[in-house]
Design a protein around this motif. Structure first.
Motif, PDB file in Angstrom:
ATOM      1  N   SER A  85     -38.902  -1.246 -10.660  1.00 10.66           N
ATOM      2  CA  SER A  85     -38.870  -0.483  -9.421  1.00 10.66           C
ATOM      3  C   SER A  85     -37.416  -0.412  -8.952  1.00 10.66           C
ATOM      4  CB  SER A  85     -39.718  -1.169  -8.349  1.00 10.66           C
ATOM      5  OG  SER A  85     -41.061  -1.276  -8.766  1.00 10.66           O
ATOM      6  N   ILE A  86     -37.021   0.737  -8.431  1.00 12.59           N
ATOM      7  CA  ILE A  86     -35.655   0.923  -7.956  1.00 12.59           C
ATOM      8  C   ILE A  86     -35.682   1.233  -6.465  1.00 12.59           C
ATOM      9  CG2 ILE A  86     -33.563   2.328  -8.097  1.00 12.59           C
ATOM     10  CD1 ILE A  86     -33.944   0.565 -10.525  1.00 12.59           C
ATOM     11  N   SER A  87     -34.977   0.427  -5.711  1.00 10.44           N
ATOM     12  CA  SER A  87     -34.853   0.631  -4.270  1.00 10.44           C
ATOM     13  C   SER A  87     -33.465   1.172  -3.947  1.00 10.44           C
ATOM     14  CB  SER A  87     -35.079  -0.689  -3.525  1.00 10.44           C
ATOM     15  OG  SER A  87     -36.401  -1.142  -3.676  1.00 10.44           O
ATOM     16  N   TRP A  88     -33.428   1.971  -2.917  1.00  6.57           N
ATOM     17  CA  TRP A  88     -32.165   2.514  -2.430  1.00  6.57           C
ATOM     18  C   TRP A  88     -31.867   1.958  -1.039  1.00  6.57           C
ATOM     19  CZ3 TRP A  88     -28.786   5.538  -5.123  1.00  6.57           C
ATOM     20  CH2 TRP A  88     -29.243   6.089  -6.321  1.00  6.57           C
ATOM     21  N   PHE A  89     -30.599   1.623  -0.858  1.00  8.13           N
ATOM     22  CA  PHE A  89     -30.128   1.076   0.405  1.00  8.13           C
ATOM     23  C   PHE A  89     -28.893   1.854   0.846  1.00  8.13           C
ATOM     24  CE2 PHE A  89     -32.504  -2.977   0.459  1.00  8.13           C
ATOM     25  CZ  PHE A  89     -32.977  -2.981  -0.844  1.00  8.13           C
ATOM     26  N   ARG A  90     -28.557   1.717   2.089  1.00  6.89           N
ATOM     27  CA  ARG A  90     -27.299   2.280   2.562  1.00  6.89           C
ATOM     28  C   ARG A  90     -26.705   1.376   3.633  1.00  6.89           C
ATOM     29  NH1 ARG A  90     -29.298   7.736   5.806  1.00  6.89           N
ATOM     30  NH2 ARG A  90     -30.381   6.672   7.529  1.00  6.89           N
ATOM     31  N   GLU A 123     -29.265  -1.165   5.149  1.00  7.30           N
ATOM     32  CA  GLU A 123     -30.611  -0.694   5.495  1.00  7.30           C
ATOM     33  C   GLU A 123     -31.321  -0.246   4.223  1.00  7.30           C
ATOM     34  OE1 GLU A 123     -32.387   2.896   8.308  1.00  7.30           O
ATOM     35  OE2 GLU A 123     -30.444   3.151   7.362  1.00  7.30           O
ATOM     36  N   ALA A 124     -32.550  -0.721   4.039  1.00  5.65           N
ATOM     37  CA  ALA A 124     -33.379  -0.235   2.942  1.00  5.65           C
ATOM     38  C   ALA A 124     -33.960   1.106   3.335  1.00  5.65           C
ATOM     39  CB  ALA A 124     -34.498  -1.227   2.644  1.00  5.65           C
ATOM     40  N   ILE A 125     -33.913   2.089   2.440  1.00  7.99           N
ATOM     41  CA  ILE A 125     -34.395   3.409   2.812  1.00  7.99           C
ATOM     42  C   ILE A 125     -35.581   3.888   1.979  1.00  7.99           C
ATOM     43  CG2 ILE A 125     -32.322   4.216   3.979  1.00  7.99           C
ATOM     44  CD1 ILE A 125     -31.437   5.583   1.432  1.00  7.99           C
ATOM     45  N   LEU A 126     -35.544   3.685   0.679  1.00  5.81           N
ATOM     46  CA  LEU A 126     -36.596   4.227  -0.171  1.00  5.81           C
ATOM     47  C   LEU A 126     -36.743   3.374  -1.410  1.00  5.81           C
ATOM     48  CD1 LEU A 126     -35.828   8.070  -0.328  1.00  5.81           C
ATOM     49  CD2 LEU A 126     -38.013   7.082   0.352  1.00  5.81           C
ATOM     50  N   CYS A 127     -37.896   3.520  -2.042  1.00  4.12           N
ATOM     51  CA  CYS A 127     -38.103   2.834  -3.316  1.00  4.12           C
ATOM     52  C   CYS A 127     -39.042   3.676  -4.172  1.00  4.12           C
ATOM     53  CB  CYS A 127     -38.700   1.460  -3.088  1.00  4.12           C
ATOM     54  SG  CYS A 127     -39.120   0.557  -4.593  1.00  4.12           S
ATOM     55  N   ILE A 128     -38.797   3.656  -5.465  1.00  9.01           N
ATOM     56  CA  ILE A 128     -39.766   4.204  -6.416  1.00  9.01           C
ATOM     57  C   ILE A 128     -40.177   3.071  -7.337  1.00  9.01           C
ATOM     58  CG2 ILE A 128     -37.943   5.100  -7.955  1.00  9.01           C
ATOM     59  CD1 ILE A 128     -39.988   7.367  -8.658  1.00  9.01           C
ATOM     60  N   PHE A 137     -38.907   3.083   3.487  1.00  8.77           N
ATOM     61  CA  PHE A 137     -38.611   1.967   4.372  1.00  8.77           C
ATOM     62  C   PHE A 137     -38.010   2.457   5.691  1.00  8.77           C
ATOM     63  CE2 PHE A 137     -39.837  -0.988   1.340  1.00  8.77           C
ATOM     64  CZ  PHE A 137     -39.153  -0.855   0.139  1.00  8.77           C
ATOM     65  N   ALA A 138     -37.389   3.610   5.669  1.00 10.46           N
ATOM     66  CA  ALA A 138     -36.713   4.133   6.851  1.00 10.46           C
ATOM     67  C   ALA A 138     -37.337   5.460   7.260  1.00 10.46           C
ATOM     68  CB  ALA A 138     -35.222   4.315   6.578  1.00 10.46           C
ATOM     69  N   ASP A 139     -37.866   5.514   8.463  1.00  8.48           N
ATOM     70  CA  ASP A 139     -38.477   6.753   8.944  1.00  8.48           C
ATOM     71  C   ASP A 139     -37.443   7.864   9.120  1.00  8.48           C
ATOM     72  OD1 ASP A 139     -40.895   5.068  11.074  1.00  8.48           O
ATOM     73  OD2 ASP A 139     -41.022   5.698   8.977  1.00  8.48           O
ATOM     74  N   SER A 140     -36.195   7.497   9.306  1.00  9.44           N
ATOM     75  CA  SER A 140     -35.151   8.494   9.552  1.00  9.44           C
ATOM     76  C   SER A 140     -34.910   9.407   8.364  1.00  9.44           C
ATOM     77  CB  SER A 140     -33.841   7.785   9.938  1.00  9.44           C
ATOM     78  OG  SER A 140     -33.400   6.945   8.888  1.00  9.44           O
ATOM     79  N   VAL A 141     -35.335   9.000   7.181  1.00  9.67           N
ATOM     80  CA  VAL A 141     -35.107   9.831   5.996  1.00  9.67           C
ATOM     81  C   VAL A 141     -36.378  10.507   5.498  1.00  9.67           C
ATOM     82  CG1 VAL A 141     -33.203   8.324   5.319  1.00  9.67           C
ATOM     83  CG2 VAL A 141     -35.464   7.998   4.282  1.00  9.67           C
ATOM     84  N   MET A 157     -31.149  13.878  -1.569  1.00  8.91           N
ATOM     85  CA  MET A 157     -30.953  13.901  -0.116  1.00  8.91           C
ATOM     86  C   MET A 157     -30.736  15.340   0.334  1.00  8.91           C
ATOM     87  SD  MET A 157     -28.467  10.580   0.279  1.00  8.91           S
ATOM     88  CE  MET A 157     -27.074  11.394  -0.523  1.00  8.91           C
ATOM     89  N   SER A 158     -31.524  15.762   1.292  1.00  9.53           N
ATOM     90  CA  SER A 158     -31.429  17.114   1.823  1.00  9.53           C
ATOM     91  C   SER A 158     -31.305  17.045   3.343  1.00  9.53           C
ATOM     92  CB  SER A 158     -32.668  17.925   1.436  1.00  9.53           C
ATOM     93  OG  SER A 158     -32.844  17.957   0.045  1.00  9.53           O
ATOM     94  N   SER A 159     -30.928  18.171   3.917  1.00 12.44           N
ATOM     95  CA  SER A 159     -30.765  18.253   5.384  1.00 12.44           C
ATOM     96  C   SER A 159     -29.935  17.085   5.907  1.00 12.44           C
ATOM     97  CB  SER A 159     -32.134  18.280   6.071  1.00 12.44           C
ATOM     98  OG  SER A 159     -32.905  19.381   5.635  1.00 12.44           O
ATOM     99  N   LEU A 160     -28.834  16.851   5.242  1.00 15.54           N
ATOM    100  CA  LEU A 160     -28.014  15.694   5.588  1.00 15.54           C
ATOM    101  C   LEU A 160     -27.406  15.829   6.978  1.00 15.54           C
ATOM    102  CD1 LEU A 160     -26.423  15.128   2.100  1.00 15.54           C
ATOM    103  CD2 LEU A 160     -27.623  13.378   3.425  1.00 15.54           C
ATOM    104  N   ARG A 161     -27.272  14.682   7.614  1.00 11.86           N
ATOM    105  CA  ARG A 161     -26.741  14.592   8.973  1.00 11.86           C
ATOM    106  C   ARG A 161     -25.527  13.675   8.980  1.00 11.86           C
ATOM    107  NH1 ARG A 161     -32.667  12.689  11.230  1.00 11.86           N
ATOM    108  NH2 ARG A 161     -33.793  14.661  10.846  1.00 11.86           N
ATOM    109  N   PRO A 162     -24.653  13.819   9.955  1.00  9.99           N
ATOM    110  CA  PRO A 162     -23.500  12.909  10.014  1.00  9.99           C
ATOM    111  C   PRO A 162     -23.910  11.439  10.031  1.00  9.99           C
ATOM    112  CG  PRO A 162     -23.148  14.772  11.470  1.00  9.99           C
ATOM    113  CD  PRO A 162     -24.555  14.907  10.942  1.00  9.99           C
TER     114      PRO A 162
END
Length: 124
Positions: free
Chosen positions: A33-38, A46-51, A60-64, A83-88
């Protein structure tokens, strides 16, 4: 030893898209399994997603949610963060990580192997 290398970071304008890649070497990605953090400047990681190794996607993050997704190409031993609709506020260093063979996504903690990260800058 599992090795992970991220790529694909860069600068993009608000509303734009980027695809990050996480290449695994040493072992077949199929079983991991691969998790993404930022980590944004001045903030905690912050943990954001995992497959998962069975292709289950965990947010993991509702913001994304609705803007980011993950995928994997086991033949290329590479996982991707689209990543789409990227924000600052998405500006950060992005990392991929894994806990180990046959481990599920879990709660985003307990990662044992990390990449070096790739930087994403989103301008307003």
């Amino acid at each position: 030893q599992v090795q992970l290398v991220e790529s694909g970071g860069g600068s993009v304008e608000s509303g734009g898209s980027l695809r990050l890649a996480c290449a695994m070497s040493g072992f077949p990605l199929l079983y991991y399994s691969i998790s993404w953090f930022r980590q944004a400047p001045g903030k905690e990681r912050e943990a954001i997603l995992c497959i998962s190794h069975s292709d289950t996607i965990v947010y993991f993050a509702d913001s994304v949610r609705g803007r980011f997704t993950v995928s994997r190409d086991n033949d290329k031993n590479t996982a991707y963060l689209q990543m789409s609709s990227l924000r600052p506020e998405d500006t950060a260093d992005y990392y991929c990580a894994t806990e180990g063979e046959y481990e599920d996504c879990g709660d985003g903690h307990g990662m044992n192997f990390w990449g070096e990260g790739t930087s994403v800058t989103v301008s307003a």
